[in-house]
Design a protein around this motif. Structure first.
Motif, PDB file in Angstrom:
ATOM      1  N   CYS A 147      67.811  66.442 -54.432  1.00 26.66           N
ATOM      2  CA  CYS A 147      66.909  65.545 -53.680  1.00 26.66           C
ATOM      3  C   CYS A 147      65.402  66.136 -54.203  1.00 26.66           C
ATOM      4  CB  CYS A 147      66.993  65.618 -52.081  1.00 26.66           C
ATOM      5  SG  CYS A 147      66.416  67.334 -51.429  1.00 26.66           S
ATOM      6  N   THR A 204      65.998  50.853 -50.289  1.00 21.07           N
ATOM      7  CA  THR A 204      66.606  52.470 -50.054  1.00 21.07           C
ATOM      8  C   THR A 204      66.405  53.377 -51.178  1.00 21.07           C
ATOM      9  OG1 THR A 204      68.697  51.870 -50.619  1.00 21.07           O
ATOM     10  CG2 THR A 204      68.170  51.530 -48.426  1.00 21.07           C
ATOM     11  N   ALA A 214      71.217  68.838 -44.326  1.00 22.22           N
ATOM     12  CA  ALA A 214      69.960  67.871 -44.555  1.00 22.22           C
ATOM     13  C   ALA A 214      70.224  66.361 -45.145  1.00 22.22           C
ATOM     14  CB  ALA A 214      69.150  68.557 -45.593  1.00 22.22           C
ATOM     15  N   ALA A 252      72.300  62.664 -44.338  1.00 16.67           N
ATOM     16  CA  ALA A 252      72.693  61.755 -43.513  1.00 16.67           C
ATOM     17  C   ALA A 252      73.220  60.555 -44.385  1.00 16.67           C
ATOM     18  CB  ALA A 252      71.486  61.118 -42.560  1.00 16.67           C
ATOM     19  N   ASN A 305      74.392  58.128 -49.047  1.00 14.03           N
ATOM     20  CA  ASN A 305      74.105  59.361 -48.694  1.00 14.03           C
ATOM     21  C   ASN A 305      72.517  59.572 -48.872  1.00 14.03           C
ATOM     22  OD1 ASN A 305      76.593  61.414 -47.605  1.00 14.03           O
ATOM     23  ND2 ASN A 305      77.179  59.537 -48.907  1.00 14.03           N
ATOM     24  N   CYS A 331      68.680  62.484 -48.332  1.00 15.16           N
ATOM     25  CA  CYS A 331      68.163  63.778 -47.795  1.00 15.16           C
ATOM     26  C   CYS A 331      67.329  63.249 -46.581  1.00 15.16           C
ATOM     27  CB  CYS A 331      67.337  64.413 -48.687  1.00 15.16           C
ATOM     28  SG  CYS A 331      66.415  65.805 -48.212  1.00 15.16           S
ATOM     29  N   THR A 332      67.542  63.814 -45.325  1.00 14.39           N
ATOM     30  CA  THR A 332      66.914  63.592 -44.227  1.00 14.39           C
ATOM     31  C   THR A 332      65.474  64.271 -43.971  1.00 14.39           C
ATOM     32  OG1 THR A 332      67.683  65.631 -43.211  1.00 14.39           O
ATOM     33  CG2 THR A 332      68.984  63.437 -42.860  1.00 14.39           C
ATOM     34  N   ARG A 333      65.137  65.080 -45.187  1.00  9.16           N
ATOM     35  CA  ARG A 333      63.844  65.779 -45.300  1.00  9.16           C
ATOM     36  C   ARG A 333      62.771  64.911 -46.093  1.00  9.16           C
ATOM     37  NH1 ARG A 333      66.453  71.832 -45.427  1.00  9.16           N
ATOM     38  NH2 ARG A 333      67.380  71.595 -43.211  1.00  9.16           N
ATOM     39  N   GLY A 360      64.088  61.846 -48.076  1.00  7.22           N
ATOM     40  CA  GLY A 360      64.503  60.485 -48.004  1.00  7.22           C
ATOM     41  C   GLY A 360      65.173  60.035 -49.317  1.00  7.22           C
TER      42      GLY A 360
END
Length: 162
Positions: free
Chosen positions: A8, A36, A60, A62, A82, A84-86, A88
């Motif tokens: 990411c 997205t 990390a 989602a 899939n 990265c939540t940190r 994006g």
């Protein structure tokens, strides 16, 4: 097969997988990919062996499952995007309909990828009005999905890696 190493933007997630079909030839213009995973909708999904996926930083990650409206009906996509939540970053798509496959976004791959001999532009029916596809002389374009799979495209051009 070619090993695809990816990450990411912030470095919280690193992953690796093996691919028979690493040519980043297919550009998607659908609203899901555009919103997205990237600007003009040029999200490029590769194909890899799902069993080969290894991940560092899974905490990390989602999953997003898009809502799809077809002829007035709305359903939730089986595709699991899939990210990265940190930071994006869109990482890969997995769909249990095809459990043997995983589709990393070429934009998340750090390994050198081969330059495809031509591109296939898909889901043009949903492209943003401000986008003008840059079609090369050997490129193909489709309003929706082509009948030819990623595997068939690679095999038909002698680009399938054993």
């Amino acid at each position: 097969m070619l090993t695809l190493d990816g990450s990411c933007r912030c470095g919280a997630v690193r992953f690796s997988m093996r691919s028979h079909a690493p040519q980043p030839y297919q550009l998607c213009y659908c609203s899901i990919c555009r919103k997205t995973a990237g600007g003009g909708g040029f999200a490029i999904n590769l194909s890899a062996d799902a069993k080969s996926l290894t991940v560092e930083g899974a905490d990390a990650i989602a999953v997003f499952r898009a809502e799809i409206a077809d002829d007035g009906d709305c359903r939730t996509s089986s595709g699991e995007r899939n990210f990265c939540t940190r930071c994006g970053t869109a990482l890969w798509l997995y769909d249990p309909t095809w459990p043997e496959l995983i589709h990393p976004f070429a934009s998340a791959i750090d390994s050198e990828l081969p330059v495809p001999p031509a591109r296939t532009h898909i889901m043009l029916r949903f492209k943003a009005s401000w986008v003008t596809p840059d079609l090369g002389p050997d490129d193909e374009s489709f309003d929706l999905y082509p009948a030819q799979s990623i595997e068939d495209w690679h095999r038909g051009r002698g680009l399938w890696l054993d």
